[in-house]
Design an enzyme around this catalytic site. Structure first.
Site, short mmCIF file in Angstrom:
data_model
loop_
_atom_site.label_atom_id
_atom_site.label_comp_id
_atom_site.label_asym_id
_atom_site.label_seq_id
_atom_site.Cartn_x
_atom_site.Cartn_y
_atom_site.Cartn_z
CB SER A 263 -3.84 -7.18 -4.16
OG SER A 263 -4.16 -7.96 -5.29
CE1 TYR B 122 -7.86 -9.93 -1.28
CE2 TYR B 122 -7.49 -9.43 -3.60
CZ TYR B 122 -7.01 -9.84 -2.37
OH TYR B 122 -5.67 -10.16 -2.23
#
Length: 285
Positions: A177, A190
């Site tokens: 990400s 995350y």
């Protein structure tokens, strides 16, 4: 093609979310995307393949000639819809329902794929979860463990199970990400897992180089997937992606070609690298 669609404020109660409930629904593949047999005869296993980026990758892989197995948690209708999309491309699709946090399930999923198709050439580690918290002290221990179990432990489980079936020229692609490179104050756990995935990709690429198995990653920016309305409140969803240089969120159809490239012979001299479909954000990673 116009990707700048009006996203309505909306939420969903459970992760990873349901694609058919999204307004508007994500764009899975461009009408003018022409497959050219880049993956003819290949078999791919995609975790989180029922919706979002995983669905788009499955359909693109099928259009390029691959049979596909998709692993999903419990979104049966999304999974069936994806299977239909793959079959509409003239390829076979195996649905495997279960929890990637469970090591034994990951092993079973790989074995089912090999038993169904006779081989495995491409592993896409993609499934993820996220739970925003403004203060690190608010992060629940069990949620923390779940996030790491889904987002990085499962990558180890699937890779360990897949390796005996992979050979020279085959490929592992991990979904990291933009948060791995620029951080995310409200997604501490995350973004930490995504940083781990980036390091995992670089380290594994060196580990498998002598076997001719390439390992790369894709680091999407804000992409319109079910995980977004299943994560954020309606106000944040409506503004989602508008702070990128391109001024809008991306669509899964704009991300999946990265996976096609990395899985194909076009990327035969690329390993340990990360592609960044992120709307123009320069992150120097």
């Amino acid at each position: 093609m116009n990707y700048d669609m009006k996203i309505k404020g909306q939420t969903q109660p459970d992760q990873p979310g349901v694609e058919e409930l999204m307004k508007p629904e994500p764009i899975v593949i461009r009408d003018n995307y022409r497959g050219s047999g880049k993956l003819d005869g290949k078999t791919a296993l995609i975790t989180g393949g029922d919706s979002g980026i995983g669905r788009a990758v499955a359909v693109h892989f099928a259009r390029e000639g691959a049979n596909v197995a998709i692993v999903y948690l419990n979104e049966d209708q999304d999974a069936e819809d994806t299977r239909q999309m793959v079959e509409d491309e003239g390829k076979r699709c195996l649905l495997i329902r279960g929890d990637v946090r469970e090591e034994n399930f990951c092993k079973e999923a790989v074995e089912k794929t090999v038993n169904e198709f006779g081989k495995l050439n491409i592993l896409v580690n993609n499934a993820a979860e996220q739970h925003p918290k403004k203060d690190i002290r608010e992060i629940d221990t069990n949620k923390l463990k779940d996030t790491f179990a889904t987002n990085i432990f499962a990558f180890f489980y699937f890779t360990q199970a897949a390796l005996p079936h992979l050979s020279e020229g085959d490929s592992i692609i991990n979904t990291t990400s933009v948060t791995a490179f620029q951080g995310s104050p409200g997604l501490l756990d995350y973004s930490s897992t995504k940083g781990a995935i980036t390091a995992f990709t670089r380290s594994l690429s060196g580990n498998l180089a002598d076997k001719g198995i390439r390992v790369n990653a894709v680091a999407p920016g804000p992409i319109w997937t079910p995980l977004i309305p299943a994560t954020f409140d309606a106000e944040k969803v409506e503004k989602f992606g508008k702070d990128t240089p391109l001024g809008r969120p991306g669509q899964p159809a704009e991300v999946a070609p990265c996976y096609v490239f990395l899985a194909s012979e076009d990327a035969s001299y690329i390993s340990g690298q990360t592609l960044h479909p992120n709307g123009g954000q320069v992150i120097n990673g």
